[in-house]
Structures are given as C-alpha cells and as structure tokens.
Design an enzyme around this catalytic site. Structure first.
Site, mmCIF file in Angstrom:
data_model
loop_
_atom_site.group_PDB
_atom_site.id
_atom_site.type_symbol
_atom_site.label_atom_id
_atom_site.label_comp_id
_atom_site.label_asym_id
_atom_site.label_seq_id
_atom_site.Cartn_x
_atom_site.Cartn_y
_atom_site.Cartn_z
ATOM 1 N N VAL A 82 1.226 -0.814 -2.657
ATOM 2 C CA VAL A 82 1.963 -2.068 -2.576
ATOM 3 C C VAL A 82 0.971 -3.219 -2.442
ATOM 4 O O VAL A 82 0.121 -3.217 -1.546
ATOM 5 C CB VAL A 82 2.931 -2.066 -1.379
ATOM 6 C CG1 VAL A 82 3.674 -3.391 -1.285
ATOM 7 C CG2 VAL A 82 3.911 -0.900 -1.484
ATOM 8 N N LEU A 94 7.342 -9.526 -2.893
ATOM 9 C CA LEU A 94 7.320 -8.302 -2.102
ATOM 10 C C LEU A 94 8.735 -7.905 -1.692
ATOM 11 O O LEU A 94 9.111 -6.733 -1.791
ATOM 12 C CB LEU A 94 6.449 -8.479 -0.865
ATOM 13 C CG LEU A 94 6.414 -7.279 0.096
ATOM 14 C CD1 LEU A 94 5.869 -6.040 -0.600
ATOM 15 C CD2 LEU A 94 5.598 -7.610 1.343
ATOM 16 N N THR A 95 9.522 -8.862 -1.268
ATOM 17 C CA THR A 95 10.905 -8.555 -0.872
ATOM 18 C C THR A 95 11.684 -7.967 -2.041
ATOM 19 O O THR A 95 12.433 -6.992 -1.873
ATOM 20 C CB THR A 95 11.593 -9.825 -0.352
ATOM 21 O OG1 THR A 95 10.889 -10.297 0.807
ATOM 22 C CG2 THR A 95 13.041 -9.538 0.024
ATOM 23 N N TYR A 123 6.115 -4.640 7.502
ATOM 24 C CA TYR A 123 7.159 -3.716 7.063
ATOM 25 C C TYR A 123 8.328 -3.567 8.023
ATOM 26 O O TYR A 123 9.358 -3.006 7.659
ATOM 27 C CB TYR A 123 6.526 -2.362 6.743
ATOM 28 C CG TYR A 123 5.651 -2.447 5.517
ATOM 29 C CD1 TYR A 123 6.206 -2.428 4.250
ATOM 30 C CD2 TYR A 123 4.277 -2.614 5.634
ATOM 31 C CE1 TYR A 123 5.416 -2.552 3.119
ATOM 32 C CE2 TYR A 123 3.478 -2.737 4.504
ATOM 33 C CZ TYR A 123 4.047 -2.710 3.255
ATOM 34 O OH TYR A 123 3.261 -2.848 2.130
ATOM 35 N N PHE A 413 -2.037 8.193 2.114
ATOM 36 C CA PHE A 413 -1.515 8.376 0.749
ATOM 37 C C PHE A 413 -1.312 7.014 0.104
ATOM 38 O O PHE A 413 -1.346 5.994 0.764
ATOM 39 C CB PHE A 413 -0.209 9.175 0.746
ATOM 40 C CG PHE A 413 0.863 8.635 1.642
ATOM 41 C CD1 PHE A 413 1.758 7.656 1.189
ATOM 42 C CD2 PHE A 413 1.005 9.088 2.941
ATOM 43 C CE1 PHE A 413 2.761 7.163 2.011
ATOM 44 C CE2 PHE A 413 2.009 8.600 3.778
ATOM 45 C CZ PHE A 413 2.877 7.634 3.307
#
Length: 413
Positions: A82, A94-95, A123, A413
């Site tokens: 992201v 982003l939203t 987040y 990850f």
C-alpha cells in the site's frame, strides 16, 4: 487527466513496483527481492491508481490462511504493498483503495483482513486493531547465562545449508501452526521468504546460516532450527561480534534450549540479537538476567474483522460466554449493530444479530485487537475503548477471548 483505478496487469508489474519503492523512500530492492515478490504478487488482487502512464498509488493482498485460537486456519487477506505517491497525497486515494479492497475481500468470502503497518496511525480509521506485538532482545552473553531443561544434552545441533534443509524446517513450522495464533500457513512460494539473503540485507553480517536441532530414534529427525547471521566487529579490546537471529523454531523445550545454547556459544561474539519474537518467548525464562537481555516490544500484526459473525465463529474461546455487543463499524456498516455471542464449554461459538439490550459497546477495531487472544478486553476497557453496559460483562468476555499463548506473526509480508 482523471485518475484511473484498475486491477494490475502482469506487464505493468515493474512500473507498479517502482512506484511502491518510491513511496517507501526510493531505495531499490535487490534483484532477488524483486524476483521473489514478483512471483508472490497476486495480480488479480492488486490495485493500481494511474495518472496517465504513471502509477501513483497501489494496494495489494495475499491469500492467506491464518491460525486463530483453537487451531483453525481461517481465510485472511494479507493486505500489502500500500502506497501513495508524494505528488498525489491528500486526495482521498488511500481511502478509496481501502474501500474497494475491503469490498472485494468481503465478496471473496474472507472473514479477516490483516496487515503490518509502516505507520500504525493510518489504519485504525479503517477498522484495523493492533492484535500482536513482537519482542526484540539484545542479550549480553558475557554476563547472561542460560539455564537449560533436562534432555537438552540429548539434542544434536548441526550446521546445514539453509536451502538443503528447507523442507525439514517447514515441517517444524507447520507443526507449530495450530498452537500459536497469528501464524500464517505458508502458501507455495512463501517458504523462500526467510531465505532472502541479499547483501544489502546483511548490514555487514555474514551470509545467512542455518543450524538444525536433531534427535535420534523414533520421533526423531529435525525438531528445530535457527537461521542467523554473524556480524564480526572489532575494537581495541578485541572481538565484539554479534549474532543476528532471523528465525528460531522448535518442537519441544530441549530442542529450543539447545538452539539458544548453540547461538550463545559462537566464537568471537558477545551479543545475541533476535527480533520479531513472540512476547512470551521462553528465552526470557532461560536467561539468568532479563535486564541485560534488553527486551522491548513493538506492534506487529493488525487485524480487521471483515465478516464479523463468520470471524467470531471461526475461533474457539477459553471460557463459556453469553454476551451482547453493540459494535460500531462506520467503514464496513454491514458489521454495525448488536450481536449476541454464545460460546459453549467446548469453546465453539455462535454469533447472531439480536434486539436484546447491549452489555458491551466497542468498535470493530477493538474486536480486531482482541480477536487473536493477545490483547485483553479488560485492558481496552481500562483505556475507555470498551464500555461496560452490564456489570461483569467485560471480565466475562475478556476471559473467553484471551488465549493461553501470545499470538505471533513470525515474518512480514
């Protein structure tokens, strides 16, 4: 020109990943890292935002199965990659990516979304709660001694090529899954992640080394392993080397202690460092001096309940429970409302909507934090994050949600 959000195509991967490197500081990754992540990328689950020919934002997901209390492996989307270009911040990109991604995860039938956060402040507004912490230790082996359990001397440790013993190490990892919530079952290809060994990752240390713990006879074979690097350092007084532990897993206390004893005894080193360990790592009980082991923690896995009833029914509980929760979830409104959770003495649960009076009030973020059993509802209530509406309800629910071991994410990850 209007921005376009679309699913990643295979031939766009390099441009998409170049954007991601830029978003995280612009330091190029090694060819080995890029090759591994190119192979792991699920393009059909990866989104790019394009401004003409330029990729300006990204978000991806890996298909995981995550260990939860009770040992079940629950489908979970591993949110990753992201980033938003610095030229396109403060536009709601982003939203919009989080909105589309969570809608897709729900449509795909995954009850959970999980991530590791480069900036944890971001987040929470999308419903992710900190569910696990990672322990780091820097053990001064000149002053700290190990007290090992009976049977440690019966375990043999052997140096091995990390790739040659990979299958044995993966078998050990798989045996541990059911007993430790938060661990992802490694899908094909992920077994190579712990073996990444680009020179830039070594920080002056040696190439990656591996030692396996073995036992003779029935039930023997490889019962543990440790991967590590040695970082030689010297000053006017002589050697001041350090052992950097990247992985250590074992199936029993003796094998576990034998691996730590080996790491403590490497010549010309006086510090053993290990990061991303479980916060209840038994090494804290083997060392003679915890203070000189310098334990410290930081957040690790963040959990988001995407399908609240399915997620709560997928895990087991440590005590019988019957509680009605009023849940706030503005970003995924299908989770909002009043839910009754009933867990029997065997630990299984049923979660249904109800019109009964609420006994607890909390947001989905707090449920995510408590979900793996490592963060207690009583601690969240003490911070004002959970509101008790019936006397005793917090304590009852907290006992049921809490686990016997700390949840743990062994790798990123």
């Amino acid at each position: 020109m209007a921005l376009e959000t679309r699913v990643l195509q295979a031939d766009e991967w390099d441009v998409w990943y170049d954007h991601l490197e830029l978003a995280f500081g612009g330091v190029p990754e090694s060819p080995a890292e890029r090759k591994l992540y190119r192979g792991l990328t699920e393009t059909e689950r990866s989104l790019g935002v394009w401004d003409g020919a330029a990729c300006v934002a990204s978000a991806g997901a890996f298909t995981f199965r995550l260990s939860v209390p009770g040992g079940a492996l629950v489908p979970a989307a591993g949110v990753t990659m992201v980033g938003v270009s610095p030229t396109h911040r403060r536009r709601g990109i982003l939203t919009s990516l989080m909105r589309r991604q969570l809608d897709d995860i729900r449509a795909g039938g995954e009850p959970l979304a999980v991530l590791t956060a480069s900036d944890p402040a971001i987040y929470g507004r999308f419903g992710y709660g900190t569910a696990t912490y990672a322990l780091a230790v820097d053990i001064d082996t000149t002053r700290v001694r190990l007290s090992v359990p009976p049977g440690t001397d019966e375990v043999t440790v052997r140096l091995a090529d990390p790739r040659e013993v990979l299958a044995d190490c993966e078998r050990v990892y798989e045996e541990l899954l059911a007993d430790r919530p938060g661990m992802p079952a490694r899908q094909p290809g992920w077994e190579h992640l712990p073996l990444l060994d680009a020179p830039a990752m070594r920080d002056g240390g040696s190439p990656l080394k591996c030692v396996v713990a073995e036992r003779e006879g029935a039930g023997g074979g490889v019962v543990g392993y440790a991967r590590y690097r040695v970082k030689p350092e010297w000053d006017l007084t002589g050697s001041d080397g350090k052992v950097e532990v990247t992985d250590l897993d074992a199936l029993d206390p003796a094998a576990y202690a034998a691996l730590w004893r080996y790491l403590f005894g490497i010549d010309l080193t006086w510090t053993v460092r290990a990061h991303r360990r479980p916060v209840d790592d038994p090494v804290l009980h083997l060392v003679s001096d915890v203070r000189r082991s310098r334990p410290r923690t930081r957040d690790s896995l963040h959990v988001r309940l995407v399908d609240l009833p399915a997620a709560l029914e997928a895990r087991t509980y440590g005590a019988a429970l019957d509680v009605v929760m009023e849940v706030e979830d503005a970003f995924c409104p299908w989770n909002e409302g009043r839910w009754r959770v009933v867990a029997d003495a065997k630990g299984s649960a049923v979660c249904k909507r109800t019109e009964e009076p609420a006994e607890l009030a909390l947001s989905v973020r707090e449920l995510g934090s408590a979900y793996l059993g490592g963060i207690t509802l009583t601690s969240l209530a003490a911070a004002g994050r959970v509101v008790e509406l019936r006397r005793g309800a917090v304590r009852e629910a907290s006992r049921a949600f809490a686990g016997d071991v700390a949840p743990w994410l062994p790798h990123g990850f």
